[in-house]
Design a protein around this motif. Sequence first.
Motif, short mmCIF file in Angstrom:
data_model
loop_
_atom_site.label_atom_id
_atom_site.label_comp_id
_atom_site.label_asym_id
_atom_site.label_seq_id
_atom_site.Cartn_x
_atom_site.Cartn_y
_atom_site.Cartn_z
N ALA A 189 5.81 -19.49 -58.75
CA ALA A 189 5.15 -18.73 -57.68
C ALA A 189 4.63 -19.69 -56.62
CB ALA A 189 4.00 -17.90 -58.25
N ASN A 192 4.19 -26.29 -56.38
CA ASN A 192 3.71 -27.12 -57.48
C ASN A 192 2.48 -26.43 -58.05
OD1 ASN A 192 5.34 -29.70 -57.30
ND2 ASN A 192 4.60 -29.57 -55.20
N THR A 193 1.94 -26.95 -59.13
CA THR A 193 0.69 -26.42 -59.67
C THR A 193 -0.41 -27.44 -59.40
OG1 THR A 193 1.83 -25.17 -61.40
CG2 THR A 193 -0.49 -25.68 -61.78
N LEU A 194 -1.23 -27.17 -58.39
CA LEU A 194 -2.32 -28.09 -58.07
C LEU A 194 -3.25 -28.14 -59.28
CD1 LEU A 194 -3.52 -29.81 -55.70
CD2 LEU A 194 -5.01 -27.87 -55.25
N ASP A 195 -3.47 -29.34 -59.80
CA ASP A 195 -4.21 -29.48 -61.07
C ASP A 195 -5.62 -29.98 -60.77
OD1 ASP A 195 -5.10 -29.98 -63.63
OD2 ASP A 195 -3.80 -31.70 -63.96
N LEU A 196 -6.52 -29.05 -60.44
CA LEU A 196 -7.87 -29.48 -60.08
C LEU A 196 -8.67 -29.99 -61.26
CD1 LEU A 196 -8.98 -26.93 -57.35
CD2 LEU A 196 -8.13 -29.26 -57.08
N ASP A 256 -1.13 -19.74 -47.18
CA ASP A 256 -2.28 -18.89 -47.47
C ASP A 256 -3.12 -19.39 -48.63
OD1 ASP A 256 -1.64 -17.20 -45.44
OD2 ASP A 256 -0.73 -15.67 -46.70
N LEU A 257 -2.59 -20.30 -49.43
CA LEU A 257 -3.37 -20.80 -50.57
C LEU A 257 -4.08 -22.10 -50.23
CD1 LEU A 257 -1.06 -20.18 -53.68
CD2 LEU A 257 -2.40 -18.57 -52.35
N PRO A 302 -8.23 -21.72 -49.65
CA PRO A 302 -8.98 -21.49 -50.90
C PRO A 302 -8.96 -22.70 -51.83
CG PRO A 302 -7.49 -19.63 -50.45
CD PRO A 302 -7.24 -20.64 -49.38
N MET A 303 -7.81 -23.38 -51.91
CA MET A 303 -7.75 -24.52 -52.82
C MET A 303 -8.48 -25.73 -52.25
SD MET A 303 -6.52 -22.94 -55.23
CE MET A 303 -6.45 -24.24 -56.47
N LEU A 346 -11.28 -25.46 -50.62
CA LEU A 346 -12.68 -25.16 -50.97
C LEU A 346 -12.93 -25.45 -52.45
CD1 LEU A 346 -13.23 -21.77 -49.04
CD2 LEU A 346 -13.50 -24.11 -48.21
N ALA A 347 -11.98 -25.07 -53.28
CA ALA A 347 -12.12 -25.31 -54.72
C ALA A 347 -12.17 -26.81 -55.00
CB ALA A 347 -10.96 -24.66 -55.48
#
Lengths: 338, 338, 338, 338
Positions: free
Chosen positions: D245, D248-252, D278-279, D282-283, D285-286
């Motif tokens: 989806a 990549n998968t941002l790994d915070l 669009d992501l 939010p990411m 900020l996270a």
Amino acid sequence: MIIVLKPEATPEIAQELLARIEEKGLKPLHMPGAERVVLGALGDERVLSELRLEGHPYVESVKPILAPYKLVSRELHPHDTVVRLGKVAVGGRGFTVVGGPCAVETEEQMRETAGAVKKAGGHALRAGAYKPRTSPYAFQGHGEEGLKILRRIGDETGLPVVTEVMESGDVDVICEHADALQIGARNMQNFALLKAVGRASKPVLLKRGIAAKLDELLLAAEYIMASGNEQVMLCERGIRTFETATRNTLDLNAIPWIKQRTHLPVLVDPSHGTGIRDLVVPMALAAAACGADGILVEVHRDPSAAWSDGAQSLYPQQFEQMMGQLKPIVAAVGRQLA
Amino acid sequence: MIIVLKPEATPEIAQELLARIEEKGLKPLHMPGAERVVLGALGDERVLSELRLEGHPYVESVKPILAPYKLVSRELHPHDTVVRLGKVAVGGRGFTVVGGPCAVETEEQMRETAGAVKKAGGHALRAGAYKPRTSPYAFQGHGEEGLKILRRIGDETGLPVVTEVMESGDVDVICEHADALQIGARNMQNFALLKAVGRASKPVLLKRGIAAKLDELLLAAEYIMASGNEQVMLCERGIRTFETATRNTLDLNAIPWIKQRTHLPVLVDPSHGTGIRDLVVPMALAAAACGADGILVEVHRDPSAAWSDGAQSLYPQQFEQMMGQLKPIVAAVGRQLA
Amino acid sequence: MIIVLKPEATPEIAQELLARIEEKGLKPLHMPGAERVVLGALGDERVLSELRLEGHPYVESVKPILAPYKLVSRELHPHDTVVRLGKVAVGGRGFTVVGGPCAVETEEQMRETAGAVKKAGGHALRAGAYKPRTSPYAFQGHGEEGLKILRRIGDETGLPVVTEVMESGDVDVICEHADALQIGARNMQNFALLKAVGRASKPVLLKRGIAAKLDELLLAAEYIMASGNEQVMLCERGIRTFETATRNTLDLNAIPWIKQRTHLPVLVDPSHGTGIRDLVVPMALAAAACGADGILVEVHRDPSAAWSDGAQSLYPQQFEQMMGQLKPIVAAVGRQLA
Amino acid sequence: MIIVLKPEATPEIAQELLARIEEKGLKPLHMPGAERVVLGALGDERVLSELRLEGHPYVESVKPILAPYKLVSRELHPHDTVVRLGKVAVGGRGFTVVGGPCAVETEEQMRETAGAVKKAGGHALRAGAYKPRTSPYAFQGHGEEGLKILRRIGDETGLPVVTEVMESGDVDVICEHADALQIGARNMQNFALLKAVGRASKPVLLKRGIAAKLDELLLAAEYIMASGNEQVMLCERGIRTFETATRNTLDLNAIPWIKQRTHLPVLVDPSHGTGIRDLVVPMALAAAACGADGILVEVHRDPSAAWSDGAQSLYPQQFEQMMGQLKPIVAAVGRQLA
């Protein structure tokens, strides 16, 4: 783009078309066949569309190469490529076994191990003189000294040698001593290095990155071919997944998938692919069964004393047994151990 | 815990020790051998340590079972288990081929497909009557109606039938109609269901979850065995990785890894494992070469018209060719197609 | 399929159309709005295409629902759903904190832990009475006894309680004692269970499977809604990747992705998502920052003595500090801690 | 190995011990503190054990560095390192925002985009002149011409510039024009390149490989530090997982994990981490909420016309809004936007 000429097209017409392709800034390819001449044009898609060769009186058909990789693709080159690794032919009907230790440690270690590979019927020798190591404090290889040992042992045994190159600046010295250049998994997308080995005079063994999709592996091979080197062997050596029972997950599905799409030979490395000695032989047999053109196997005269990768290295007698077990499997899929 | 009795221990002494194990709330196991009686005790480790059998006059040795799985482990049960799938023996020297469509669609589709499986030399039939589907709007299977068709076709052809169970409440009706119960990948850790099939009278085919580590697969099998069902077959069917060229990544490394650790037979499903018809046969051969006890393959009388999984289903003639290609590979690893 | 009626359409016309949808075997939906009535029709696409409502005199427009999930989608239901967890509203402007131990161990452990959650400002209580455990020899939960303790402590503290359901047969007893039913990661595609909780009277907290794609999570929620239960909360709790530094990889990217596509509230579980106590609070703050509707956090009166998940459980004072740290972050994104 | 000297140890004694460390072939470190002098010795463990400093009269204690990385570890260097990116301090109390397009396309594109970054309050500029591209037929960057544009725009706006280096041979020319060297994800284990930037005079921004474990990222940083460059910034930019989806998968989770173990600053790249415009906010900020020292964000004057990465590039006004949204989050975790 693939351009099929009509039977009546003369060599002059082919040359004229190739010149037209070249002056657009595209890469021209000349592929004369038994019945027809086929030309290729590679490069930016927008420029390709400006060529407008469809209407040319001596052009029979024009078709795009659908795959993102071109030179590597079977669309452009349907027949299997045979790579010359010294005097060994990789690809075609033969099944090639490359054996050897992870690293060149000492001349004696190399001599004994290579002797075992030779005696068991192995076809080529592998060992690293430049070692990519996760930690800067781990053994980094003997460098040029190691290359010289490798060359000496290769000459003594008559086995061609494959060794890893980690940096563009080392390509020349390695070409001087080795019969093929290996690109390791970590460097599969080191594009500067791919271009450098693409300009080299020796064949290249390109290993799949641990997180590389198969399309990306083929595009990495395309970098090498697009730089001029057509002698490329691919190698599946395990991918990184969630499974920790094995060091990597050897992805044999890749073999038939790749063989359908490219004419390049494909080897399998069950040693790195599993990381566990007891799994190496079963996976070597499986590789042969699903259509690989050969295997790359770590073997050491004394795995318990190996400086690296001992846990996945075969004992010489295991290597010898494996050669015997491979024979009927290889025959069952219509091939032969040289 | 494994308790080896001295040769002079009488049956009465064995019974007394088993009773002692049981009254501690542990599960007692009785394994009489040719030379010695071996007892087992399973359960909470703290309770095990309170048993203190080391000093017993008729106990020769006591050793812990190191693996987290016990009944499943070769430590407790070194010899290969042979599972009875109808009249077919799975495990041991034979190599078992189970073929069939993804789902029971119609009686005619089942009859034609099963006929092709039988004719080609397949040993058992697979097809789903209860289908786990990602979307609630997709075909969910014919349920009991499908089971009846499956049973009828199984009887007609003489092929034992395997079919999936998705819910504890359906175990009885499926046992009535099928010769083995399949636990699908999505339910590998549906512990309530594992316990339910553990109490059933039919063998269980347990598929590995798409993100299950091998230890977790063996522990899922342990749930079934600990509930009383010793007839368990494991099945590798592909794991989920980053690679999207194939639907899943069939992990054949699992086969030799599992065979070392457990006595249970292990099958391979190259259809779900790859999701691509052209890869199914090469991977079936590879599975045989690396030591699998059999394969589970999707075949359909007309894959282009299949209600589900058409892209990975073999045509009947491909299935037949595969049987021919399997023969020499299976022989090369010292086994035989029944 | 979404069917927008013209303003002049009467309730009778809407009813007539709904009946027509239903008699085709499709699921009819009635969504009266301030200005227009909107109808929905869900089910097999081929049947949908046979409805042919485009030409109906009172139908303004007909459009397909593009997402594979329908009831779950914002296309059908643009406004945020607020789920009633006892007297707590989940979704909307509030940010909900659910705390509690992994398992109900003893009444005292629950009372002390719940007291700490309540005192720190937590909104709801979580704890398992039925525990899915990888090994059959691990503590499986106290079952109904545990439910009763949980209910008692919930009543004492005034905190609504959430607890896991593992089997269709347990849905009723859990509904009797708990305020919401949790579907654990391992059961996300246990479709029989999804249908069972879809028929239940209590809200459902659906956790993402460790290898579930986001589309699959939304389709799992669709199963629940399609069975009649509209009170569904989603929960990101970490996926399985190659990284072993953390127990799972908490995938916060999922939060804004999901919020764009569905009207359902989304919680985050940083305890299972990381598996490491020291990472729980930073990831809880990150979850709030990227738009989650709340968090699910493991806290235990004495993590070092916890029967399970001790390493990822917060100490009561850490939980309290977290509540203080959450406040300004939650405010920064325009929400409030109830 | 960490060697703490007694308070009475003179500088001469420290020098003598450092010489002894050096003559063994180990790397000596001198870390004078307010109360005590601490020495370090790095290198082969077997040699370390031969040093035998425990009994030395001026040595108070000797302890091993447990982590595989040494210079990078907080064990050796407990305080946060602040990296000087031009006149911007990265690490410490500030939160740094680096913005810019994927690639230097034209001078105008760079001027407009950099102007937007500057106006919104961004602290530094990013853009590639050498581009690693999966296909050899994709735009490979303007090379030195691009570097000159970047330098010019950096000087005009007063923003320091970061740009990628792909080959050892380019390190010098990039150091001439840029304020920091970026190592891209594909080159994280290009050890020859790591050593080369380790000898460079500019700070290095090291991005995590798409399949790199966190230990491997820290060991890659160790390569740079062990070659002499202490100005290293780490960057999480998403890992490759099964989830498609997001790109990549941002790994915070990596952020708090890394911050506990190393003193180096850690940035987050939510653009590559998600691949979806669009992501990104939010990411971002996270990332701020969970303790990152800054972010690296792709912004383009007109993303729809970008030559690469358009789908993940922010519009200038989105970048500006993000700066406003970051402020309260950054303040909530005790930091400040410079």
